[in-house]
Design a protein around this motif. Structure first.
Motif, short mmCIF file in Angstrom:
data_model
loop_
_atom_site.label_atom_id
_atom_site.label_comp_id
_atom_site.label_asym_id
_atom_site.label_seq_id
_atom_site.Cartn_x
_atom_site.Cartn_y
_atom_site.Cartn_z
N MET A 1 33.26 72.61 80.44
CA MET A 1 32.88 71.21 80.17
C MET A 1 33.16 70.88 78.70
SD MET A 1 29.28 69.39 81.00
CE MET A 1 29.31 70.03 82.66
N ARG A 2 33.61 69.61 78.48
CA ARG A 2 33.93 69.25 77.10
C ARG A 2 32.66 69.07 76.28
NH1 ARG A 2 37.91 64.56 78.95
NH2 ARG A 2 36.18 64.28 80.34
N GLU A 3 32.77 69.36 75.02
CA GLU A 3 31.62 69.26 74.10
C GLU A 3 31.77 68.02 73.24
OE1 GLU A 3 29.21 71.55 73.95
OE2 GLU A 3 30.12 72.79 75.48
N ALA A 4 30.64 67.58 72.62
CA ALA A 4 30.71 66.50 71.65
C ALA A 4 31.66 66.92 70.55
CB ALA A 4 29.32 66.22 71.08
N GLY A 5 32.39 65.96 69.97
CA GLY A 5 33.39 66.31 68.97
C GLY A 5 34.78 66.41 69.59
N GLU A 6 34.84 66.59 70.91
CA GLU A 6 36.14 66.60 71.57
C GLU A 6 36.56 65.18 71.86
OE1 GLU A 6 37.04 69.43 74.59
OE2 GLU A 6 35.20 70.52 74.15
N SER A 7 37.80 65.03 72.33
CA SER A 7 38.27 63.68 72.57
C SER A 7 38.39 63.40 74.06
CB SER A 7 39.61 63.47 71.87
OG SER A 7 40.57 64.29 72.47
N ALA A 8 38.44 62.10 74.34
CA ALA A 8 38.60 61.66 75.73
C ALA A 8 39.70 60.61 75.74
CB ALA A 8 37.30 61.04 76.23
N HIS A 9 40.13 60.23 76.93
CA HIS A 9 41.11 59.17 77.02
C HIS A 9 40.43 57.87 77.38
CE1 HIS A 9 43.83 62.69 77.71
NE2 HIS A 9 44.35 62.07 76.68
N PHE A 10 40.76 56.84 76.63
CA PHE A 10 40.36 55.50 77.00
C PHE A 10 41.67 54.80 77.31
CE2 PHE A 10 39.45 51.04 75.94
CZ PHE A 10 38.45 50.83 76.86
N GLY A 11 42.03 54.77 78.59
CA GLY A 11 43.39 54.40 78.95
C GLY A 11 44.32 55.42 78.33
N PHE A 12 45.37 54.95 77.62
CA PHE A 12 46.29 55.89 76.98
C PHE A 12 45.83 56.26 75.56
CE2 PHE A 12 50.06 54.26 79.71
CZ PHE A 12 49.70 55.15 80.72
N ARG A 13 44.75 55.61 75.12
CA ARG A 13 44.26 55.91 73.75
C ARG A 13 43.42 57.16 73.75
NH1 ARG A 13 40.90 50.90 72.28
NH2 ARG A 13 39.90 52.25 70.79
N GLU A 14 43.55 57.94 72.68
CA GLU A 14 42.72 59.12 72.50
C GLU A 14 41.51 58.66 71.68
OE1 GLU A 14 44.34 61.92 73.63
OE2 GLU A 14 42.92 63.44 73.00
N VAL A 15 40.31 58.84 72.23
CA VAL A 15 39.11 58.40 71.50
C VAL A 15 38.11 59.56 71.48
CG1 VAL A 15 39.34 55.95 72.13
CG2 VAL A 15 37.99 57.47 73.58
N GLU A 18 32.44 60.91 72.68
CA GLU A 18 31.15 60.20 72.67
C GLU A 18 31.33 58.68 72.57
OE1 GLU A 18 32.19 62.56 70.69
OE2 GLU A 18 31.80 62.18 68.58
N ASP A 19 32.57 58.20 72.30
CA ASP A 19 32.80 56.75 72.22
C ASP A 19 33.25 56.16 73.55
OD1 ASP A 19 32.20 57.01 69.61
OD2 ASP A 19 34.23 56.66 68.84
N LYS A 20 33.69 57.02 74.47
CA LYS A 20 34.34 56.49 75.68
C LYS A 20 33.39 55.60 76.49
CE LYS A 20 36.55 57.41 80.05
NZ LYS A 20 37.56 58.10 80.81
N GLN A 21 32.15 56.05 76.66
CA GLN A 21 31.23 55.28 77.51
C GLN A 21 31.03 53.86 76.99
OE1 GLN A 21 29.41 56.69 80.58
NE2 GLN A 21 29.81 54.53 80.77
#
Ligand SMILES: C[S@@+](CC[C@H](N)C(=O)[O-])C[C@H]1O[C@@H](n2cnc3c(N)ncnc32)[C@H](O)[C@@H]1O
Length: 264
Positions: A1-15, A18-21
């Motif tokens: 499972m990903r940890e805080a500090g890692e990134s996620a995709h918001f569409g094609f953007r890397e965010v 913790e900001d994705k939600q």
């Protein structure tokens, strides 16, 4: 499972993960009141057939009377949780297909989507049979083993920690309960793929601008579809969460897939 500090995709953007939600919440706050109309416009009504396939697989005890005039199975209690259930589309279909003791709990993180859902439930006279609960699919406010079925339609790709949501769906299901996930998938038919790309990246954002006044929200939705794992990989994620007899069924040339797994 990903940890805080890692990134996620918001569409094609890397965010940041913790900001994705918060970004996803902005999208659905912006589209809530016209969400259902947009679904019809974008899919040419096809989303109705896809959702009906999910409801048929969920198989709520049927309300129709038997030849003797009595419905035995239809009277059986059946509790379904619809995760990321938004404006209640799946809930209403389940209640219409099910018997008098069918109940649906819609959980969604976005109060605006739920508000539209509650108003629709009252209009349809179904408000006593469906509960709209504000909550995060990653941490459900329900005890273990409390539902006969769990569904999620076009929701899982918006959730930052997919593994956590799958684990929660498994936890709240009773043994013998089925999890069904309807999600956009991978179009592998060559001619259709090119057409689908053109439609997705050009027509859908333009529709979003015209109908909701927000092209970016629909650009995100299209991009997030392309970022979602292929169906084989998502099936592996379901197995890792504990589900058994995992399968998936592509529909409409792979535009969507219906994923299924059981808590055995
Ligand atoms: C594309 S809509 C799907 C709504 C509905 N299931 C349908 O098929 O019409 C995605 C929904 O996921 C919800 N969502 C996003 N993140 C969530 C989370 N962490 N927990 C619960 N719901 C979430 C959004 O608020 C939104 O209502």
């Amino acid at each position: 499972m990903r940890e805080a500090g890692e990134s996620a995709h918001f569409g094609f953007r890397e965010v940041p993960l913790e900001d994705k939600q918060a970004l996803v919440d902005d999208v659905f706050r912006s589209v809530a009141t016209r969400y259902d109309l947009m679904n019809d416009l974008m899919s040419g009504g096809l989303h109705r057939a896809w959702k009906d396939a999910l409801v048929m697989a969920a198989n709520p005890p049927c309300g129709r009377p038997s030849a003797s005039g009595q419905s035995k199975t239809g009277a059986r209690p059946f509790a379904l949780i619809d995760l990321a259930g938004g404006t209640g589309d799946i809930a209403f279909r389940v209640l219409e297909a099910g018997g008098p003791a069918t109940r649906v709990t819609v959980v969604d993180i976005n109060a605006d989507m739920l508000q539209v859902g509650r108003a629709r439930a009252v209009e349809r006279g179904l408000d006593q049979m469906v509960a709209f609960v504000e909550g995060n699919a990653e941490a459900l406010p329900f005890p273990d083993r409390s539902f006969d079925a769990a569904t999620i339609a076009f929701g899982i790709r918006n959730i930052p920690h997919i593994e956590a949501a799958l684990a929660e769906a498994y936890r709240v299901l009773r043994p013998g309960g089925r999890f069904l996930c309807l999600e956009f998938s991978t179009v592998d038919v060559p001619g259709l793929a090119a057409l689908y790309d053109f439609y997705s990246f050009n027509v859908i954002p333009a529709l979003g601008r015209a109908v909701v006044g927000d092209a970016d929200a629909y650009r995100y939705l299209v991009e997030s579809i392309r970022r979602f794992p292929r169906p084989e990989l998502f099936a592996d994620m379901m197995r890792a969460a504990g589900f058994g007899r995992v399968s998936f069924r592509p529909m409409s040339g792979g535009i969507v897939a219906l994923h299924s797994g059981w808590r055995l």
